[in-house]
Design an enzyme around this catalytic site. Structure first.
Site, short mmCIF file in Angstrom:
data_model
loop_
_atom_site.label_atom_id
_atom_site.label_comp_id
_atom_site.label_asym_id
_atom_site.label_seq_id
_atom_site.Cartn_x
_atom_site.Cartn_y
_atom_site.Cartn_z
N ASN A 174 0.85 -1.18 0.00
CA ASN A 174 0.00 0.00 0.00
C ASN A 174 0.89 1.24 0.00
OD1 ASN A 174 -2.94 -1.00 0.40
ND2 ASN A 174 -1.76 -2.17 1.91
N GLU A 175 1.17 1.72 -1.20
CA GLU A 175 2.10 2.83 -1.38
C GLU A 175 1.43 4.17 -1.01
OE1 GLU A 175 5.08 2.33 -1.76
OE2 GLU A 175 5.62 0.88 -3.30
N PRO A 176 2.22 5.25 -0.90
CA PRO A 176 1.65 6.56 -0.60
C PRO A 176 0.48 6.89 -1.52
CG PRO A 176 4.03 6.69 -0.49
CD PRO A 176 3.70 5.31 -0.97
N THR A 193 10.45 2.03 -3.59
CA THR A 193 10.23 0.62 -3.29
C THR A 193 10.96 -0.26 -4.29
OG1 THR A 193 8.06 1.10 -2.35
CG2 THR A 193 8.46 -1.16 -3.05
#
Length: 645
Positions: A174-176, A193
């Site tokens: 769950n990235e920014p 990442t």
């Protein structure tokens, strides 16, 4: 969860209670001396949960993570299964994520990771293992993700979710920008990442750009969450997550609202929390010299003043009134700190002969010292302390450079192919050492992620070896003082290395016993992205411990340098070696002899600059920091910390 080690790295609190210590923190966290100790505690909690569910005749539903953080947890669970009879027959697992696209058989897949580290070694039923499938057709992926969510609900929800954290603040993938209501889905990976994963894929170009991940809402529905973080690289994001505002820009901050979440950290990962980074802002402290140095350097940088310009008001306005009251005046504090930093500076890293050494970082005698410079890879010596290296030689010390690993994994296939073709053209059929045509054929037909053949690894090692000879010759070292250990733990042909073994330690101990050094320089930088520095340093520690009783070891001092990743903080530095403009240029040229590492750094971490640029910028920045504090102005400074082994 019980914390078995209550750490306070720099201070002791006088009357501050736990609430006062942690008043800036919004998530419960426990801090341990190291990741091994912490991982055992986490594994014990999981095992207790599994057993309690077994007693109630219920399934135990675990959410599992991949990456380096949980490996020791899985090792301990496997041990418990084999030695204590811990059964996993009632366990159902759901993994957080998987790269997309990704074949299950690939060594970079999380399917492979989980079976390698856990599932192949326990009695879990294969039907109870759920890992996102990176081979699902893109048009079927939406329904697949919905079904994954439904399977978690059918199992009764997650009883326990194990998490790591990325430097972007991602949990799972769950990235920014991820929403708190997000469910299982496909997501595009953040560049940071992908950079962090590049060492596993032999370069960022091989890292998938997308992944399947459980959503934030999926994770938040877990009954219990434990997030683990190890190492200095995670310190900044841990501080933002634990002390910052809740924001989708740092998805891990959503965990602040979870009723049963604990962060399990080692000392390095916790080091940026306010109670450790600036404890004088939390409560009254017991001020030792290290804490005074740390606080005064911080105060100078915060007020943008040199040490001798700090006033009583500066101390009082920035949480140091108790220090000021203890010492009496800013004048006394300033003079003391100025002298402490001044005494770290020396142009004689091996000690200055026939000089008063009472306030010098190194001993004057013996005037000619035997020195071992340990270098984890075949370029860390010149990158990290090339100027000091040259000074030691020039000042008449018997210097030995010891390369602990071959460094072959960091040579690109294109570079190796170039050398192989040149050698093949030169020697033709007469080569008895390496079959260069076989090397050429292998490299031209090499599959993605295929492990190099022994001959290819040998060639790549020789490339780095000859570059090392050229570099140290340039700064004046004789060939007979160059040693290559080729430690066995490194020689796997892939990024993942073997654990440190007794053979590695014996090899290191043997070279120390042979040279009987007065000084040992070693890499104390544990932030390198592939972990080799840490293993190499542990080998040195173990060897020194083994040899400690020998008479010659009584005169041996250990100095730690930092590598290409970051420098010692000013308050940590025990020896500062200034470099002239000519010495900076000499160091740069020595680094540039490592041509296989120029332009294309395979394991660059989060810094895209070439190694010589990083090193030069770091050394110049250290000199500027000394200058800003009101000390002498130098072109560059290399820094060292003395370590009592």
């Amino acid at each position: 969860m019980k914390n078995t080690l209550d750490i306070k790295p720099d201070i002791s609190y006088k009357s501050a209670g736990k609430f006062e210590e942690t008043r800036f923190e919004k998530i419960h966290n426990e801090i341990f001396k190291n990741s091994v100790e912490a991982s055992k505690i986490v594994a014990e909690e999981i095992a207790t949960l599994i057993r309690s569910k077994q007693e109630a005749n219920k399934n135990c539903v675990l959410g599992l993570a991949t990456g380096s953080s949980p490996i020791k947890v899985y090792e301990e669970l496997v041990r418990m299964h084999k030695e204590e009879g811990l059964s996993f027959k009632n366990v159902i697992t759901f993994n957080l994520d998987e790269y997309y696209p990704m074949n299950k058989e690939s060594k970079q897949s999380y399917h492979y990771f989980m079976h390698q580290h856990l599932f192949n070694h326990i009695d879990i039923h294969p039907d109870n293992i759920n890992i996102p499938d990176g081979t699902v057709a893109i048009e079927e992926l939406n329904q697949y993700c919905i079904d994954y969510e439904m399977n978690i609900k059918k199992a009764g929800g997650l009883d326990f979710q194990l998490l790591g954290i990325g430097r972007t603040g991602h949990v799972g993938f769950n990235e920014p920008g991820s929403h708190i209501n997000s469910g299982t889905r496909i997501i595009t990976l953040d560049h940071i990442t992908r950079v962090d994963a590049s060492s596993d894929f032999n370069g960022i170009n091989n890292v998938p750009k997308r992944a399947i991940t459980m959503g934030v809402s999926t994770i938040m529905r877990s009954k219990r969450i434990v997030l683990m973080a190890w190492g200095q690289n995670k310190a900044d994001i841990i501080k933002r997550t634990i002390q910052g505002e809740i924001s989708s820009e740092v998805p891990a901050t959503f965990l602040q609202n979870h009723p049963n979440a604990t962060f399990v950290l080692d000392q390095s990962a916790a080091s940026s929390l306010t109670r450790f980074e600036t404890p004088w802002l939390v409560g009254e402290c017991i001020w030792n010299q290290e804490l005074k140095s740390k606080a005064i350097v911080w105060l100078c940088q915060k007020t943008n003043q040199s040490i001798l310009k700090l006033t009583d008001r500066d101390y009082n306005n920035n949480g140091m009134s108790d220090l000021l009251a203890q010492e009496g005046s800013a004048y006394d504090l300033n003079i003391n700190m100025f002298n402490v930093l001044q005494h770290t500076i020396t142009g004689w890293p091996g000690g200055k002969p026939n000089a008063d050494d009472a306030h010098r970082p190194e001993r004057a005698n013996p005037a000619k010292k035997r020195v071992i410079l340990f270098s984890p890879h075949p370029d860390d010596d010149v990158i990290s302390m090339g100027g000091t290296f040259a000074k030691l030689i020039k000042q008449g010390h018997e210097v030995h450079v010891v390369y602990q690993t071959s460094g072959n994994i960091a040579v690109t296939d294109d570079e190796a192919l170039k050398f192989a073709e040149v050698c093949n053209d030169f020697v033709g059929e007469d080569s008895s050492k390496i079959n260069f045509q076989a090397v050429i054929d292998f490299l031209k037909n090499k599959n993605d992620n295929q492990i190099d053949s022994l001959e290819v690894r040998k060639l790549k090692g020789l490339i780095r070896r000859r570059e090392s000879y050229a570099a140290v010759r340039y700064i004046g070292l004789k060939d007979e003082n160059v040693h290559f250990l080729d430690l066995p733990f490194y020689e796997t042909g892939q990024v993942k290395k073997n654990p440190l073994g007794t053979e590695d330690i014996e090899i290191v101990a043997e070279i120390i016993a042979k040279i009987k050094p007065h000084q040992v320089f070693a890499a104390g930088d544990l932030a390198d992205p592939h972990g080799t520095h840490e293993v190499c340093l542990n080998a040195i520690f173990a060897a020194l411990k083994q040899l400690k009783g020998k008479p010659y070891m009584k005169d041996c001092w250990l100095w730690l340098y930092r590598g290409a990743w970051h420098e010692w903080d000013l308050h940590e530095i025990d020896m500062s070696v200034p470099l002239s403009p000519d010495e900076v240029l000499l160091k740069r040229q020595a680094i540039l002899f490592h041509q296989s590492q120029k332009d294309r750094v395979m394991f660059q971490g989060n810094d895209s600059r070439e190694f010589w640029v990083r090193a030069e910028d770091r050394n110049k920045n250290t000199a500027k920091l000394y200058d800003d504090l009101g000390l002498a102005e130098y072109e560059a400074i290399e820094a060292f910390k003395r370590f009592d082994y």
